[in-house]
Design a protein around this motif. Structure first.
Motif, PDB file in Angstrom:
ATOM      1  N   GLY A 293       5.282  13.021  60.745  1.00 34.47           N
ATOM      2  CA  GLY A 293       5.117  12.869  59.263  1.00 34.47           C
ATOM      3  C   GLY A 293       6.021  13.635  58.515  1.00 34.47           C
ATOM      4  N   CYS A 294       7.246  14.298  59.156  1.00 29.32           N
ATOM      5  CA  CYS A 294       7.938  15.060  58.327  1.00 29.32           C
ATOM      6  C   CYS A 294       9.030  14.385  57.681  1.00 29.32           C
ATOM      7  N   GLU A 295       9.578  14.837  56.732  1.00 30.45           N
ATOM      8  CA  GLU A 295      10.708  14.299  55.869  1.00 30.45           C
ATOM      9  C   GLU A 295      11.912  14.784  56.664  1.00 30.45           C
ATOM     10  N   ILE A 296      13.002  14.109  56.806  1.00 31.04           N
ATOM     11  CA  ILE A 296      14.294  14.465  57.141  1.00 31.04           C
ATOM     12  C   ILE A 296      15.221  14.440  55.936  1.00 31.04           C
ATOM     13  N   GLY A 297      15.946  15.390  55.597  1.00 26.59           N
ATOM     14  CA  GLY A 297      16.734  15.662  54.406  1.00 26.59           C
ATOM     15  C   GLY A 297      18.137  16.094  54.769  1.00 26.59           C
ATOM     16  N   LEU A 298      19.083  15.859  53.989  1.00 21.58           N
ATOM     17  CA  LEU A 298      20.397  16.628  54.123  1.00 21.58           C
ATOM     18  C   LEU A 298      20.654  17.993  53.799  1.00 21.58           C
ATOM     19  N   HIS A 299      21.155  18.679  54.463  1.00 18.94           N
ATOM     20  CA  HIS A 299      21.505  20.036  54.370  1.00 18.94           C
ATOM     21  C   HIS A 299      23.234  19.908  54.357  1.00 18.94           C
ATOM     22  N   SER A 300      23.724  19.516  52.889  1.00 15.70           N
ATOM     23  CA  SER A 300      25.101  19.131  52.817  1.00 15.70           C
ATOM     24  C   SER A 300      26.070  20.335  53.011  1.00 15.70           C
ATOM     25  N   SER A 301      26.929  20.043  53.757  1.00 17.34           N
ATOM     26  CA  SER A 301      27.994  21.327  54.216  1.00 17.34           C
ATOM     27  C   SER A 301      28.521  22.040  53.255  1.00 17.34           C
ATOM     28  N   TYR A 302      29.130  23.258  53.405  1.00 13.47           N
ATOM     29  CA  TYR A 302      29.636  24.218  52.574  1.00 13.47           C
ATOM     30  C   TYR A 302      30.745  23.786  51.681  1.00 13.47           C
ATOM     31  N   CYS A 303      31.374  22.714  51.927  1.00 20.55           N
ATOM     32  CA  CYS A 303      32.354  22.267  51.036  1.00 20.55           C
ATOM     33  C   CYS A 303      32.227  20.625  50.627  1.00 20.55           C
ATOM     34  N   ALA A 304      31.022  20.243  50.956  1.00 23.31           N
ATOM     35  CA  ALA A 304      30.763  18.745  50.622  1.00 23.31           C
ATOM     36  C   ALA A 304      30.825  18.519  49.056  1.00 23.31           C
ATOM     37  N   TYR A 305      30.604  19.651  48.344  1.00 24.81           N
ATOM     38  CA  TYR A 305      30.728  19.329  46.833  1.00 24.81           C
ATOM     39  C   TYR A 305      32.383  19.128  46.478  1.00 24.81           C
ATOM     40  N   ALA A 306      33.146  19.268  47.232  1.00 18.61           N
ATOM     41  CA  ALA A 306      34.647  19.051  46.995  1.00 18.61           C
ATOM     42  C   ALA A 306      34.993  17.857  47.170  1.00 18.61           C
ATOM     43  N   SER A 307      34.364  16.793  47.892  1.00 17.77           N
ATOM     44  CA  SER A 307      34.879  15.464  48.292  1.00 17.77           C
ATOM     45  C   SER A 307      33.603  14.503  48.384  1.00 17.77           C
ATOM     46  N   ILE A 308      33.622  13.768  47.540  1.00 17.94           N
ATOM     47  CA  ILE A 308      32.482  12.768  47.332  1.00 17.94           C
ATOM     48  C   ILE A 308      32.408  11.830  48.830  1.00 17.94           C
ATOM     49  N   GLU A 309      33.857  11.630  49.241  1.00 15.94           N
ATOM     50  CA  GLU A 309      33.856  11.017  50.604  1.00 15.94           C
ATOM     51  C   GLU A 309      33.404  11.572  51.717  1.00 15.94           C
ATOM     52  N   GLN A 310      33.514  12.940  51.924  1.00 15.99           N
ATOM     53  CA  GLN A 310      32.961  13.716  52.997  1.00 15.99           C
ATOM     54  C   GLN A 310      31.352  13.994  52.826  1.00 15.99           C
ATOM     55  N   PHE A 311      30.869  13.962  51.614  1.00 12.63           N
ATOM     56  CA  PHE A 311      29.624  14.203  51.340  1.00 12.63           C
ATOM     57  C   PHE A 311      28.795  12.686  51.599  1.00 12.63           C
ATOM     58  N   ALA A 312      29.452  11.684  51.414  1.00 15.55           N
ATOM     59  CA  ALA A 312      28.883  10.429  51.863  1.00 15.55           C
ATOM     60  C   ALA A 312      28.932  10.125  53.410  1.00 15.55           C
ATOM     61  N   ARG A 313      29.966  10.607  53.872  1.00  9.89           N
ATOM     62  CA  ARG A 313      29.994  10.519  55.567  1.00  9.89           C
ATOM     63  C   ARG A 313      28.690  11.415  55.937  1.00  9.89           C
ATOM     64  N   GLU A 314      28.362  12.441  55.623  1.00 15.15           N
ATOM     65  CA  GLU A 314      27.542  13.331  56.093  1.00 15.15           C
ATOM     66  C   GLU A 314      26.123  12.564  55.946  1.00 15.15           C
ATOM     67  N   LYS A 315      25.850  12.207  54.747  1.00 17.60           N
ATOM     68  CA  LYS A 315      24.543  11.314  54.338  1.00 17.60           C
ATOM     69  C   LYS A 315      24.330  10.014  55.558  1.00 17.60           C
ATOM     70  N   ARG A 316      25.532   9.340  55.540  1.00 14.52           N
ATOM     71  CA  ARG A 316      25.507   8.117  56.544  1.00 14.52           C
ATOM     72  C   ARG A 316      25.367   8.719  57.829  1.00 14.52           C
ATOM     73  N   LEU A 317      25.917   9.697  58.447  1.00 17.53           N
ATOM     74  CA  LEU A 317      25.833  10.035  59.723  1.00 17.53           C
ATOM     75  C   LEU A 317      24.268  10.417  60.024  1.00 17.53           C
ATOM     76  N   LEU A 318      23.941  11.169  58.938  1.00 16.13           N
ATOM     77  CA  LEU A 318      22.323  11.710  59.204  1.00 16.13           C
ATOM     78  C   LEU A 318      21.405  10.424  59.123  1.00 16.13           C
ATOM     79  N   GLU A 319      21.584   9.646  58.404  1.00 15.94           N
ATOM     80  CA  GLU A 319      20.778   8.290  58.314  1.00 15.94           C
ATOM     81  C   GLU A 319      20.820   7.533  59.627  1.00 15.94           C
ATOM     82  N   GLU A 320      22.245   7.608  60.182  1.00 18.32           N
ATOM     83  CA  GLU A 320      22.362   6.894  61.505  1.00 18.32           C
ATOM     84  C   GLU A 320      21.727   7.593  62.579  1.00 18.32           C
TER      85      GLU A 320
END
Length: 501
Positions: A293-320
């Motif tokens: 019953g736990c939630e899985i969330g993203l702990h976005s990487s240190y420089c994720a804010y600098a690239s929306i593409e990198q940020f999106a890749r991290e979200k997709r990978l965790l969901e996969e």
């Protein structure tokens, strides 16, 4: 889901001269205030009977039952006021700006109505948009340094000034005869609480961690350091967390880093975690956590804010890897754009996050923007509200154990006071305790402090305990119910379709 109470919306009149120049800013602040208090609204003209008026001259609305007196000069120079301290007058704890005097009274009864002579609407905007932060130094991670400021001298970060103003405003509505607003939280609870874990270091580097133990504990930590070096102690504590949280009746969220870092990256200034969520042990872990019953969330990487593409890749990978949608985020090291946090908040909206929980201080326990109420941040550059909810994080474990000088006091008492203030304001107490601190030999007292806090909340009996995603979904639904019953303050611009206000 809580049904919207069957009540008439409050009628709100706005000073046209202010509304013409600062309409988006004023509308956003009133939405925070009214929805937080649980009321829908209809905006009307100054010459019509109304419940609330927001005007520079109270005599322009003799029929209003409650008048909030606006101060146009503050809106004209909204980034200029500097904080001198806090004043508490007539139940309002409010910012005291440099050059201001403390009023003897700010609530005046006059001919059967109440007049608030302080512009609490501006105070809220100033607090919630972080106007004072632009004047403070920041370190390389973007952490605001409050050393020598009234925020520390007056313990302001722990006071929740913005949500406190909102809670007192709700009392004023009761004083003029308004029925109670829609409850903030379900099941008759007055406040909410959630446990979250940043998964930073689940797999020990056996030659490195003993050094970290000795740095934290000194020579007393030598036996534990040896145990880590020989493999007797480790950081893979997920089953222990699940057992504890079952005992506490507290579902939690685990935020995982999807970008794998390295010691080399760490040495060069990018301190991402070292684990790989694609590894079999993590895929099995996700199934176990989700099954519990736990939630899985993203702990976005240190420089994720600098690239929306990198940020999106991290979200997709965790969901996969996890096999579930990821709706919540918290930035590793709280690391948003150091020069413009709002730019990072906009990326959360673009990526479709339901909520983020990053807008807080690293060193200082409490609420960075003065609100223990969840809120939808205002983007000043675009003069609009975000769709991604901000869940304010009130406490991170290391603040009381590694940054005690910035957060003085006995830890259990400090946390009880924070919880009691959250309850008094009807807010959310979201805490962040790292995944790897469960072992008392490695981190003496850390988990015990969390347990005592949750036992205090349970003993109170008035906190709704849920995972952050459930809390965010509740707040979103409640907010939308109130907006769809309202007229004015920007709701005609497509809120029912999810468009930004």
């Amino acid at each position: 889901m809580i049904p919207c109470l069957n009540m008439q919306p409050v009628r709100l009149a706005l000073d046209p001269s202010l509304d013409e120049r600062y309409a988006p800013e004023i509308a956003w602040t009133w939405r925070y205030l009214l929805t937080g208090a649980g009321y829908a609204w209809h905006v009307c003209g100054l010459d019509e009977p109304c419940d609330i008026a927001y005007v520079a001259d109270p005599q322009r609305t003799p029929h209003a039952r409650l008048v909030i007196q606006a101060t146009p000069r503050l809106w004209e120079r909204r980034s200029a006021p500097r904080l001198a301290g806090v004043a508490t007058v007539d139940g309002f704890a409010h910012p005291l700006y440099e050059g201001e005097r403390v009023d003897e009274a700010i609530i005046i009864g006059e001919q059967g109505r109440l007049i608030c002579t302080r512009d609490i609407v501006f105070d809220l905007f100033w607090l919630l948009t972080g106007q004072e932060e632009t004047h403070f130094p920041k370190n390389r991670h973007g952490y605001v340094d409050l050393t020598g400021t009234p925020y520390l001298h007056n313990n302001i970060v722990q006071q929740g000034l913005a949500s406190g103003i909102g809670a007192r405003f709700a009392q004023l509505l009761g004083d003029i005869g308004a029925p109670p607003g829609e409850p903030r939280w379900p099941h008759g609870k007055c406040a909410a609480a959630a446990i979250s874990h940043d998964v930073d270091y689940p797999e020990v580097v056996r030659w490195l961690e003993p050094l970290r133990v000795l740095l934290r504990q000194g020579v007393r930590g030598l036996p534990a350091a040896v145990d880590v070096m020989t493999g007797k102690r480790h950081h893979w504590q997920f089953n222990a967390w699940l057992a504890l949280e079952r005992d506490l009746g507290a579902p939690s969220a685990f935020y995982f880093v999807a970008r794998r870092g390295s010691l080399r990256d760490y040495a060069l200034g990018t301190p991402d975690s070292f684990y790989d969520i694609r590894a079999p042990q993590f895929r099995a872990l996700f199934r176990s956590l989700i099954g519990a019953g736990c939630e899985i969330g993203l702990h976005s990487s240190y420089c994720a804010y600098a690239s929306i593409e990198q940020f999106a890749r991290e979200k997709r990978l965790l969901e996969e890897c996890a096999g579930v949608p990821v709706v919540g985020n918290r930035h590793h090291y709280w690391h948003m754009d150091p020069m413009n946090p709002e730019a990072t908040l906009m990326i959360h909206e673009q990526l479709g996050f339901l909520y983020d929980a990053s807008l807080t201080h690293d060193r200082y326990l409490g609420w960075r923007r003065g609100s223990c109420w969840p809120f939808f941040p205002f983007i000043q550059q675009e003069r609009r509200e975000l769709r991604t909810l901000q869940l304010p994080t009130g406490w991170m474990d290391s603040q009381l154990f590694l940054q005690h000088g910035a957060n003085p006091g006995e830890p259990n008492e400090v946390l009880r006071n924070l919880a009691d203030r959250t309850a008094a304001q009807g807010g959310l107490l979201l805490v962040n305790v790292h995944d790897y601190v469960f072992d008392d030999a490695l981190f003496p007292g850390w988990v015990a402090t969390l347990r005592r806090l949750w036992e205090h909340l349970s003993a109170r009996g008035d906190f709704w305990m849920a995972a952050p995603a459930e809390i965010a979904a509740h707040w979103h639904a409640r907010y939308r119910r109130l907006l769809t019953s309202s007229v004015g303050l920007g709701v005609e611009r497509g809120i029912a379709a999810g468009a930004p206000l």
